[in-house]
Design an enzyme around this catalytic site. Structure first.
Site, PDB file in Angstrom:
ATOM      1  N   ASN A 101       0.004  -1.587   4.872  1.00  0.00           N
ATOM      2  CA  ASN A 101       0.799  -2.411   3.957  1.00  0.00           C
ATOM      3  C   ASN A 101      -0.020  -3.575   3.418  1.00  0.00           C
ATOM      4  OD1 ASN A 101       2.843  -0.707   4.709  1.00  0.00           O
ATOM      5  ND2 ASN A 101       3.795  -2.128   6.134  1.00  0.00           N
ATOM      6  N   VAL A 102       0.308  -3.966   2.209  1.00  0.00           N
ATOM      7  CA  VAL A 102      -0.396  -5.098   1.564  1.00  0.00           C
ATOM      8  C   VAL A 102       0.557  -6.288   1.405  1.00  0.00           C
ATOM      9  CG1 VAL A 102      -2.000  -3.557   0.358  1.00  0.00           C
ATOM     10  CG2 VAL A 102       0.141  -4.221  -0.770  1.00  0.00           C
ATOM     11  N   ASP A 103       1.729  -6.191   2.076  1.00  0.00           N
ATOM     12  CA  ASP A 103       2.804  -7.181   1.823  1.00  0.00           C
ATOM     13  C   ASP A 103       2.710  -8.437   2.676  1.00  0.00           C
ATOM     14  OD1 ASP A 103       5.185  -4.990   3.541  1.00  0.00           O
ATOM     15  OD2 ASP A 103       3.759  -6.436   4.366  1.00  0.00           O
ATOM     16  N   HIS A 118      -5.640  -1.571   3.651  1.00  0.00           N
ATOM     17  CA  HIS A 118      -5.554  -1.459   2.189  1.00  0.00           C
ATOM     18  C   HIS A 118      -5.504  -2.811   1.487  1.00  0.00           C
ATOM     19  CE1 HIS A 118      -3.677   2.797   2.849  1.00  0.00           C
ATOM     20  NE2 HIS A 118      -4.974   2.771   3.086  1.00  0.00           N
ATOM     21  N   CYS A 150     -16.410 -17.134 -14.457  1.00  0.00           N
ATOM     22  CA  CYS A 150     -17.163 -16.272 -15.401  1.00  0.00           C
ATOM     23  C   CYS A 150     -16.264 -15.576 -16.404  1.00  0.00           C
ATOM     24  CB  CYS A 150     -17.959 -15.221 -14.611  1.00  0.00           C
ATOM     25  SG  CYS A 150     -16.911 -13.896 -13.988  1.00  0.00           S
ATOM     26  N   ASN A 213      10.126   6.882  12.857  1.00  0.00           N
ATOM     27  CA  ASN A 213      10.365   7.125  11.437  1.00  0.00           C
ATOM     28  C   ASN A 213      11.799   7.589  11.261  1.00  0.00           C
ATOM     29  OD1 ASN A 213      10.148   8.188   8.690  1.00  0.00           O
ATOM     30  ND2 ASN A 213       7.948   7.989   8.987  1.00  0.00           N
TER      31      ASN A 213
HETATM   32  C1  BV8 Z   1     -11.056   6.220   0.689  1.00  0.00           C
HETATM   33  C2  BV8 Z   1      -2.883   0.664  -2.964  1.00  0.00           C
HETATM   34  C3  BV8 Z   1     -13.396   6.550   0.853  1.00  0.00           C
HETATM   35  C4  BV8 Z   1      -2.419  -0.613  -2.404  1.00  0.00           C
HETATM   36  C5  BV8 Z   1      -2.834   2.727  -1.713  1.00  0.00           C
HETATM   37  C6  BV8 Z   1      -9.876  12.194   3.128  1.00  0.00           C
HETATM   38  C7  BV8 Z   1     -10.717  11.165   3.523  1.00  0.00           C
HETATM   39  C8  BV8 Z   1     -10.894  10.064   2.697  1.00  0.00           C
HETATM   40  C9  BV8 Z   1     -10.203   9.963   1.465  1.00  0.00           C
HETATM   41  C10 BV8 Z   1      -9.373  10.981   1.086  1.00  0.00           C
HETATM   42  C11 BV8 Z   1      -9.203  12.093   1.899  1.00  0.00           C
HETATM   43  N1  BV8 Z   1      -8.339  12.922   1.280  1.00  0.00           N
HETATM   44  C12 BV8 Z   1      -7.945  12.367   0.107  1.00  0.00           C
HETATM   45  C13 BV8 Z   1      -8.570  11.201  -0.052  1.00  0.00           C
HETATM   46  C14 BV8 Z   1      -8.389  10.310  -1.206  1.00  0.00           C
HETATM   47  C15 BV8 Z   1      -7.243   9.326  -0.999  1.00  0.00           C
HETATM   48  C16 BV8 Z   1      -6.018   9.945  -0.422  1.00  0.00           C
HETATM   49  O1  BV8 Z   1      -5.765   9.812   0.775  1.00  0.00           O
HETATM   50  N2  BV8 Z   1      -5.219  10.586  -1.245  1.00  0.00           N
HETATM   51  C17 BV8 Z   1      -3.980  11.164  -0.740  1.00  0.00           C
HETATM   52  C18 BV8 Z   1      -2.814  10.756  -1.645  1.00  0.00           C
HETATM   53  C19 BV8 Z   1      -4.180  12.662  -0.665  1.00  0.00           C
HETATM   54  N3  BV8 Z   1      -7.691   8.233  -0.171  1.00  0.00           N
HETATM   55  C20 BV8 Z   1      -8.366   7.213  -0.748  1.00  0.00           C
HETATM   56  O2  BV8 Z   1      -8.716   7.231  -1.920  1.00  0.00           O
HETATM   57  C21 BV8 Z   1      -8.720   6.025   0.124  1.00  0.00           C
HETATM   58  N4  BV8 Z   1     -10.097   5.672  -0.069  1.00  0.00           N
HETATM   59  O3  BV8 Z   1     -10.817   7.039   1.507  1.00  0.00           O
HETATM   60  O4  BV8 Z   1     -12.336   5.735   0.419  1.00  0.00           O
HETATM   61  C22 BV8 Z   1     -13.601   7.515  -0.249  1.00  0.00           C
HETATM   62  C23 BV8 Z   1     -13.877   7.016  -1.511  1.00  0.00           C
HETATM   63  C24 BV8 Z   1     -14.057   7.927  -2.548  1.00  0.00           C
HETATM   64  C25 BV8 Z   1     -13.940   9.297  -2.305  1.00  0.00           C
HETATM   65  C26 BV8 Z   1     -13.635   9.779  -1.015  1.00  0.00           C
HETATM   66  C27 BV8 Z   1     -13.451   8.864   0.021  1.00  0.00           C
HETATM   67  C28 BV8 Z   1      -7.903   4.795  -0.305  1.00  0.00           C
HETATM   68  C29 BV8 Z   1      -6.499   4.905   0.164  1.00  0.00           C
HETATM   69  C30 BV8 Z   1      -5.718   3.622  -0.216  1.00  0.00           C
HETATM   70  C31 BV8 Z   1      -4.917   3.916  -1.443  1.00  0.00           C
HETATM   71  N5  BV8 Z   1      -4.127   2.762  -1.795  1.00  0.00           N
HETATM   72  N6  BV8 Z   1      -2.156   1.747  -2.303  1.00  0.00           N
HETATM   73  C32 BV8 Z   1      -0.987  -0.791  -2.803  1.00  0.00           C
HETATM   74  O5  BV8 Z   1      -0.714  -0.868  -4.013  1.00  0.00           O
HETATM   75  O6  BV8 Z   1      -0.154  -0.832  -1.882  1.00  0.00           O
HETATM   76  S1  BV8 Z   1      -2.008   3.929  -0.843  1.00  0.00           S
HETATM   77  C33 BV8 Z   1      -0.359   3.617  -0.682  1.00  0.00           C
HETATM   78  O7  BV8 Z   1       0.125   4.623   0.240  1.00  0.00           O
HETATM   79  C34 BV8 Z   1      -0.032   2.288   0.005  1.00  0.00           C
HETATM   80  O8  BV8 Z   1      -1.145   1.470   0.211  1.00  0.00           O
HETATM   81  C35 BV8 Z   1       0.542   2.693   1.352  1.00  0.00           C
HETATM   82  O9  BV8 Z   1       0.086   1.835   2.309  1.00  0.00           O
HETATM   83  C36 BV8 Z   1      -0.004   4.061   1.517  1.00  0.00           C
HETATM   84  C37 BV8 Z   1       0.689   4.934   2.536  1.00  0.00           C
HETATM   85  O10 BV8 Z   1       2.060   5.015   2.210  1.00  0.00           O
HETATM   86  P1  BV8 Z   1       3.114   4.708   3.412  1.00  0.00           P
HETATM   87  O11 BV8 Z   1       2.842   3.336   3.928  1.00  0.00           O
HETATM   88  O12 BV8 Z   1       3.069   5.816   4.378  1.00  0.00           O
HETATM   89  O13 BV8 Z   1       4.480   4.662   2.614  1.00  0.00           O
HETATM   90  P2  BV8 Z   1       5.394   5.903   2.181  1.00  0.00           P
HETATM   91  O14 BV8 Z   1       6.391   5.387   1.203  1.00  0.00           O
HETATM   92  O15 BV8 Z   1       4.531   7.066   1.812  1.00  0.00           O
HETATM   93  O16 BV8 Z   1       6.156   6.321   3.522  1.00  0.00           O
HETATM   94  C38 BV8 Z   1       7.100   5.435   4.085  1.00  0.00           C
HETATM   95  C39 BV8 Z   1       7.588   6.091   5.365  1.00  0.00           C
HETATM   96  O17 BV8 Z   1       8.510   5.202   5.998  1.00  0.00           O
HETATM   97  C40 BV8 Z   1       8.343   7.399   5.140  1.00  0.00           C
HETATM   98  O18 BV8 Z   1       7.871   8.355   6.062  1.00  0.00           O
HETATM   99  C41 BV8 Z   1       9.805   7.030   5.428  1.00  0.00           C
HETATM  100  O19 BV8 Z   1      10.497   8.110   6.022  1.00  0.00           O
HETATM  101  C42 BV8 Z   1       9.634   5.908   6.424  1.00  0.00           C
HETATM  102  N7  BV8 Z   1      10.731   4.937   6.487  1.00  0.00           N
HETATM  103  C43 BV8 Z   1      11.510   4.480   5.467  1.00  0.00           C
HETATM  104  N8  BV8 Z   1      12.370   3.540   5.944  1.00  0.00           N
HETATM  105  C44 BV8 Z   1      12.104   3.400   7.279  1.00  0.00           C
HETATM  106  C45 BV8 Z   1      11.073   4.289   7.627  1.00  0.00           C
HETATM  107  N9  BV8 Z   1      10.593   4.387   8.884  1.00  0.00           N
HETATM  108  C46 BV8 Z   1      11.140   3.586   9.824  1.00  0.00           C
HETATM  109  N10 BV8 Z   1      12.136   2.702   9.565  1.00  0.00           N
HETATM  110  C47 BV8 Z   1      12.646   2.593   8.308  1.00  0.00           C
HETATM  111  N11 BV8 Z   1      13.639   1.715   8.065  1.00  0.00           N
HETATM  112 ZN    ZN Z   2     -15.830 -14.286 -12.027  1.00  0.00          ZN
END
Ligand code: BV8
Ligand code: ZN
Length: 247
Positions: A101-103, A118, A150, A213
Site C-alpha cells: 500500500n502507498v496510503d 510500492h 529545475c 481475506n
Molecule cells: C517489478 C502503483 C522489476 C502504486 C502498483 C514477475 C516478477 C517481476 C515482475 C513481474 C512479474 N510478473 C509480472 C511482472 C510485472 C508486474 C506485475 O506484477 N504485473 C502483474 C499485474 C501481472 N510487476 C511490476 O511491474 C513490478 N515491478 O517487478 O520491477 C521488473 C522491472 C521491469 C520488468 C520486469 C521486472 C511493480 C509492481 C508495482 C506496481 N504498482 N501500483 C499505486 O498506485 O498504488 S500495483 C497495485 O496493485 C498497488 O500498488 C497494490 O499495492 C498492488 C496489489 O494490489 P492489492 O494490494 O492486492 O489490492 P487488490 O485490490 O488487488 O486486492 C485487495 C484484496 O483485499 C482482495 O483480495 C480483496 O478480497 C481483499 N479485501 C477487500 N476488503 C477486505 C479484504 N481483505 C480483508 N479485509 C477486508 N475488509
Molecule cells: Zn528538478
C-alpha cells in the site's frame, strides 16, 4: 471463521512474524481497493495510469488520479486492522511489516518500521533531478507541479508497473519472509509481483502461512490456513490469543 488449534498454539509462543499487507487492510478505512467489484481499476485501467509512459503521455490525468487518492487518504483514518499490527509490533520480538500500500496508514496507525514495496503517495519527486517534495500540496489543481530547482515534472513516489522496487526494500522483505515462523498475508489479491511471491517464499522455508481475506485469492492454495473475514475483525481476534500468553 474458526482459528485452528495449530494457529492458536503457534500464536501463544511465536517469536518471529512477517506480515504482507495489500489494499484490503485499508478497505474498512474507506480506501477503495484496486480489483474487485468497485475497485479503483474497475473504472480506470492500470496501464492507463500506474505506469511512467502513461504519466509522460498525460501527466495531468495521472497526477489528478494521485491527487484524488491523496485526498481520500488524507480524509480517512487507520482502522482496527492497522492498530492490531501496531500491537503485534509491540508484542513480538522479531516483527517485519511489508506493505504494497502507498496510503501511509501503517505509519499513521503507529507502526515504527514499514517496508513500503510500492512507495508512498505522501512523497513526490522531480523526474529530472529527483529532488524530493514532501507532502505536496493536496489541491484539486489539474496542473502538475514543477520542480523548484529545475522545473522538471513532479511525480508521485510510487512504484509503477515495469519499474524496479526501491533499492533494498524487497531484499529486506524476502529476508524477513525466509526467517519468520509465522507469515500473515492480509488483504491482498496476490497478483502483483514480486510482492506476491513472498507468501510462497515463507512457505518454502517452513513458515506457517496464514491468509486473511474476505475471499479466496491466487495464493489460497499455497497457504497453510485461510481465515475468511474482514481484516478489521479477524486481526484483533489473533491479537487477543497472542496477548493471552504475553503482556
Ligand atoms: C517489478 C502503483 C522489476 C502504486 C502498483 C514477475 C516478477 C517481476 C515482475 C513481474 C512479474 N510478473 C509480472 C511482472 C510485472 C508486474 C506485475 O506484477 N504485473 C502483474 C499485474 C501481472 N510487476 C511490476 O511491474 C513490478 N515491478 O517487478 O520491477 C521488473 C522491472 C521491469 C520488468 C520486469 C521486472 C511493480 C509492481 C508495482 C506496481 N504498482 N501500483 C499505486 O498506485 O498504488 S500495483 C497495485 O496493485 C498497488 O500498488 C497494490 O499495492 C498492488 C496489489 O494490489 P492489492 O494490494 O492486492 O489490492 P487488490 O485490490 O488487488 O486486492 C485487495 C484484496 O483485499 C482482495 O483480495 C480483496 O478480497 C481483499 N479485501 C477487500 N476488503 C477486505 C479484504 N481483505 C480483508 N479485509 C477486508 N475488509
Ligand atoms: Zn528538478
Amino acid at each position: 471463521m474458526t482459528i485452528s488449534i495449530k494457529l492458536r498454539s503457534l500464536l501463544q509462543r511465536v517469536e518471529s512474524i512477517c506480515v504482507l499487507t495489500g489494499a484490503g487492510i485499508s478497505a474498512e478505512s474507506g480506501v477503495a481497493t484496486f480489483r474487485g467489484v468497485d475497485g479503483l481499476w474497475s473504472k480506470l485501467k492500470p496501464e492507463e495510469l500506474a505506469n511512467f509512459d502513461a504519466f509522460m503521455r498525460n501527466p495531468e490525468l495521472v497526477w489528478e488520479w494521485y491527487n484524488y487518492r491523496r485526498q481520500i487518504v488524507h480524509d480517512v483514518k487507520p482502522n482496527p486492522a492497522h492498530y492490531a499490527l501496531v500491537r503485534l509490533e509491540e508484542l513480538v520480538k522479531e516483527f517485519t511489516l511489508v506493505t504494497q500500500n502507498v496510503d501511509n496508514l501503517h505509519y499513521r496507525a503507529g507502526n515504527k518500521r514499514v517496508l513500503e514495496l510500492h512507495g508512498n503517495i505522501e512523497r513526490s519527486y522531480c523526474i529530472d533531478c529527483r529532488k524530493f517534495v514532501e507532502n505536496v500540496e493536496v489541491t484539486t489543481e489539474k496542473k502538475v507541479p514543477r520542480c523548484s530547482s529545475c522545473n522538471g515534472l513532479i511525480r508521485p513516489d510510487v512504484v509503477w508497473f515495469g519499474e524496479m522496487l526501491p533499492e533494498g526494500v524487497f531484499e529486506a522483505a524476502t529476508e524477513a519472509a525466509s526467517r519468520c515462523e509465522l507469515f500473515l498475508t492480509i488483504g491482498t489479491s496476490a497478483v502483483v509481483y514480486p510482492a506476491a511471491g513472498l507468501p510462497r517464499a515463507a512457505r518454502n522455508q517452513g513458515a506457517y502461512v496464514v491468509e486473511v481475506n474476505t475471499e479466496p485469492t491466487e495464493v489460497s492454495h499455497t497457504v497453510n490456513e485461510t481465515l475468511l473475514g474482514k481484516a478489521g475483525e479477524v486481526l484483533p481476534q489473533l491479537i487477543t490469543i497472542l496477548e493471552e500468553t504475553r503482556k
